[in-house]
Design an enzyme around this catalytic site. Structure first.
Site, PDB file in Angstrom:
ATOM      1  N   ASP A  63       0.884  -1.352   0.006  1.00 22.18           N
ATOM      2  CA  ASP A  63      -0.098   0.013  -0.115  1.00 22.18           C
ATOM      3  C   ASP A  63       0.795   1.125   0.091  1.00 22.18           C
ATOM      4  O   ASP A  63       2.034   1.256   0.104  1.00 22.18           O
ATOM      5  CB  ASP A  63      -1.159  -0.023   1.201  1.00 22.18           C
ATOM      6  CG  ASP A  63      -0.396  -0.617   2.411  1.00 22.18           C
ATOM      7  OD1 ASP A  63       0.980  -0.349   2.556  1.00 22.18           O
ATOM      8  OD2 ASP A  63      -0.811  -1.145   3.534  1.00 22.18           O
ATOM      9  N   ASN A 129      -7.514  -3.498  14.485  1.00 25.55           N
ATOM     10  CA  ASN A 129      -8.849  -3.796  14.265  1.00 25.55           C
ATOM     11  C   ASN A 129      -9.112  -4.968  13.023  1.00 25.55           C
ATOM     12  O   ASN A 129      -9.930  -5.527  12.535  1.00 25.55           O
ATOM     13  CB  ASN A 129      -9.443  -2.506  13.498  1.00 25.55           C
ATOM     14  CG  ASN A 129      -8.835  -2.110  12.219  1.00 25.55           C
ATOM     15  OD1 ASN A 129      -7.931  -2.612  11.806  1.00 25.55           O
ATOM     16  ND2 ASN A 129      -9.510  -1.094  11.957  1.00 25.55           N
ATOM     17  N   HIS A 131      -7.269  -5.139  10.236  1.00 26.54           N
ATOM     18  CA  HIS A 131      -6.860  -5.034   8.973  1.00 26.54           C
ATOM     19  C   HIS A 131      -5.638  -5.555   8.488  1.00 26.54           C
ATOM     20  O   HIS A 131      -4.587  -5.561   9.254  1.00 26.54           O
ATOM     21  CB  HIS A 131      -7.103  -3.359   8.510  1.00 26.54           C
ATOM     22  CG  HIS A 131      -5.786  -2.663   9.037  1.00 26.54           C
ATOM     23  ND1 HIS A 131      -5.948  -1.482   9.915  1.00 26.54           N
ATOM     24  CD2 HIS A 131      -4.273  -2.721   8.731  1.00 26.54           C
ATOM     25  CE1 HIS A 131      -4.766  -0.986  10.228  1.00 26.54           C
ATOM     26  NE2 HIS A 131      -3.850  -1.676   9.515  1.00 26.54           N
ATOM     27  N   GLU A 136      -9.546  -2.168   5.641  1.00 26.15           N
ATOM     28  CA  GLU A 136     -10.145  -2.019   6.837  1.00 26.15           C
ATOM     29  C   GLU A 136     -11.415  -3.061   6.936  1.00 26.15           C
ATOM     30  O   GLU A 136     -11.695  -3.744   6.151  1.00 26.15           O
ATOM     31  CB  GLU A 136     -10.604  -0.868   6.768  1.00 26.15           C
ATOM     32  CG  GLU A 136      -9.646   0.493   6.781  1.00 26.15           C
ATOM     33  CD  GLU A 136      -8.919   0.559   8.004  1.00 26.15           C
ATOM     34  OE1 GLU A 136      -8.908  -0.148   8.814  1.00 26.15           O
ATOM     35  OE2 GLU A 136      -8.121   1.553   8.134  1.00 26.15           O
TER      36      GLU A 136
END
Length: 234
Positions: A63, A129, A131, A136
Site C-alpha cells: 500500500d 482492528n 486490517h 479495513e
C-alpha cells in the site's frame, strides 16, 4: 496455520529471514510482497545484517498513502528506501503511486503489476482492528487493488509517524484481499499485547469481512511469527 512463538521482535525477524532464505535456496522466491509500519522493521534489519541476496527478486508493496509523493518523508516509498532498498539490491521494486493524478489509472497499473509478478511470499502485519494492508473491516474478500478511506483508529495508530495527527493522510491505495490470498505463502508478524485480540480473532474467530485477517484461515500456507504477548489470548 503454523505458529512460531518468539521472545522478541528481533527473533521474529530472524525467523522470517530463515523462511525467506530457504525459499531462495530452493528457487521458490521470484516475487516478495512487502509491508510497512513498525512490525516488519526487524525482518528488514535481519535481511540486511545477513546479506541476503535479492538481485533476482521483484518486490511489491501492499500500500501507499494517497496525497504523498514518493519523496515525502512519511511516504511508504521513503520508508522502504530507508529501511531496506538503500541497502539491499532487488531486481525491481514496486509500490502504488499515491500522488497519481488519476487514481483509477494507478489502480489499474498496480493490478497489472501484481498480475505480472505473482507473489511467492507475502509479508503481513495486522492492525488492531484486524486490517491487513489497508483493507479495513468491511472490505470485500474478493477485492483487488482499490482506494480506501482509513478508519479513525488506523489514522490514530499511524499518527506516531507524523508531527500532527492532522497531517496523517485519510486515504490510501492498497492491494486487495484477493491478491494477498493469491500469494503462495504468507508470513504474518505480530508483537505486543495491542495485537493479541486481532491475532486471536484471526486464528480462531469466525471468518467475516468485519475481521479482514480472518480470511487467512482459508489459506493453505500461513506462518504466524509472534511473541507471547501477541499470542496471549489463544
Amino acid at each position: 496455520m503454523q505458529i512460531i512463538k518468539v521472545n522478541t521482535p528481533e527473533d521474529g525477524g530472524n525467523e522470517g529471514v530463515r523462511i525467506i532464505s530457504n525459499a531462495l535456496k530452493n528457487n521458490r522466491l521470484n516475487c516478495l510482497g512487502l509491508a510497512t509500519g513498525s512490525t516488519p522493521i526487524t525482518l528488514y534489519q535481519a535481511i540486511i545484517a545477513q546479506h541476503i541476496n535479492m538481485q533476482h527478486v521483484v518486490s511489491v508493496n501492499l500500500d501507499e498513502y494517497v496525497g504523498l509523493s514518493a519523496k515525502h518523508p512519511q511516504s511508504y516509498h521513503q520508508f522502504m528506501q530507508k529501511k531496506l532498498f538503500d541497502k539491499v539490491n532487488f531486481k525491481a521494486n514496486y509500490l502504488p503511486n499515491g500522488d497519481a493524478t488519476v487514481i483509477d489509472d494507478e489502480i489499474k497499473r498496480y493490478n497489472d503489476i501484481i498480475a505480472k509478478n505473482p507473489i511467492d511470499i507475502q509479508i503481513l502485519g495486522i492492525g488492531e482492528n484486524g486490517h491487513i494492508g489497508f483493507n479495513e473491516p468491511g472490505t470485500s474478500f474478493d477485492s483487488e487493488t482499490h482506494l480506501v478511506d482509513l478508519t479513525a483508529n488506523t489514522i490514530k495508530a499511524n499518527a506516531r509517524f507524523f508531527e500532527n495527527i492532522a497531517d496523517v493522510p485519510t486515504q490510501a491505495i492498497t492491494m486487495g484481499i484477493q491478491q494477498i490470498m493469491a500469494a503462495k505463502q504468507i508470513i504474518m508478524l505480530a508483537y505486543g499485547t495491542k495485537k493479541a485480540q486481532a491475532i486471536a480473532n484471526m486464528i480462531k474467530g469466525p471468518i467475516v469481512e468485519n475481521m479482514p485477517a480472518s480470511i487467512l484461515q482459508k489459506h493453505k500456507n500461513v506462518i504466524v511469527i509472534a511473541d507471547g504477548a501477541a499470542l496471549s489470548l489463544l
